[in-house]
Write an enzyme that holds these catalytic residues in place. Structure first.
Site, PDB file in Angstrom:
ATOM      1  N   GLU A 133     133.430  10.683 -48.010  1.00 35.52           N
ATOM      2  CA  GLU A 133     134.787  10.501 -48.641  1.00 35.52           C
ATOM      3  C   GLU A 133     134.804  11.377 -49.808  1.00 35.52           C
ATOM      4  OE1 GLU A 133     132.450   7.057 -50.243  1.00 35.52           O
ATOM      5  OE2 GLU A 133     132.577   7.982 -48.261  1.00 35.52           O
ATOM      6  N   ASP A 177     136.499  11.638 -54.950  1.00 38.30           N
ATOM      7  CA  ASP A 177     136.007  10.763 -54.399  1.00 38.30           C
ATOM      8  C   ASP A 177     137.054   9.643 -54.126  1.00 38.30           C
ATOM      9  OD1 ASP A 177     132.953   9.967 -53.382  1.00 38.30           O
ATOM     10  OD2 ASP A 177     134.115   8.165 -54.074  1.00 38.30           O
TER      11      ASP A 177
END
Length: 192
Positions: free
Chosen positions: A77, A34
């Site tokens: 993301e 992430d």
């Protein structure tokens, strides 16, 4: 935009890889990656820079993997890597390599370098584990990486999460997904 497998294709392929490794008594592991502070990149530099950062990140991770794993975008993301023939320890070393490479490879297309960091959760596949089982453990490890200050890797270990751990991991994943989807209308306005 990133060249990574879509969530659906990635999970389907990951299930097959885990099943094959389990059937042949070979190790397998999963990395949940992430990008740290991605919303701040969008807010500070704009969504075009955010898109460039995602593409740059995906290219950087793909180059770092050099064929050692299957890479996919889970959403926003958040990305994943399925690693056949990797123990948790080997997956940790690769995750640290990815973290270092991302850290020293800024996005340079916007007049000034945009430095990126990544938090990573690591989990190995055990006998009878589904992709979802492994992703839940990796998500808990990712949550620990974020809570410990970001820009780090955490191994989930072999402990099975209790019900509250599963709820926490699911809630964290839903929050990250909701944040990513909340940006979609803005992205459409910016590109439309």
């Amino acid at each position: 935009m990133t060249g990574a497998l879509s969530r659906r294709a990635f999970i389907e392929l990951g299930e097959r890889i885990f099943a094959s490794c389990t059937a042949h008594a070979r190790p397998a592991a999963f990395l949940l990656l992430d990008l740290d502070y991605f919303k701040q990149i969008n807010d500070r530099y704009g969504h075009a820079a955010g898109d460039a950062a995602l593409g740059h990140f995906a290219d950087t991770v793909t180059a770092c993997l050099a064929g050692r794993g299957t890479f996919g975008r889970i959403g926003g993301e958040e990305f994943g890597v399925v690693l056949s023939d990797h123990t948790e320890g080997e997956a940790f070393l690769l995750a640290e390599e990815i973290g270092r490479t991302v850290r020293v490879t800024p996005v340079g297309r916007f007049g000034q370098p945009i430095r990126l960091t990544v938090s990573i959760g690591i989990a190995s596949a055990g006998l009878g584990d589904t992709m979802t089982d492994v992703m839940i453990r990796a998500d808990m490890a990712l949550y620990a990486s974020k809570a410990d200050g970001r820009d780090r890797c955490t191994i989930a270990g072999r402990l099975q999460p209790d019900a509250s751990g599963r709820v926490l991991a699911a809630a964290a994943a839903q929050l990250r997904a909701a944040e990513a989807y909340s940006l979609a209308p803005q992205l459409l306005r910016d590109t439309g």
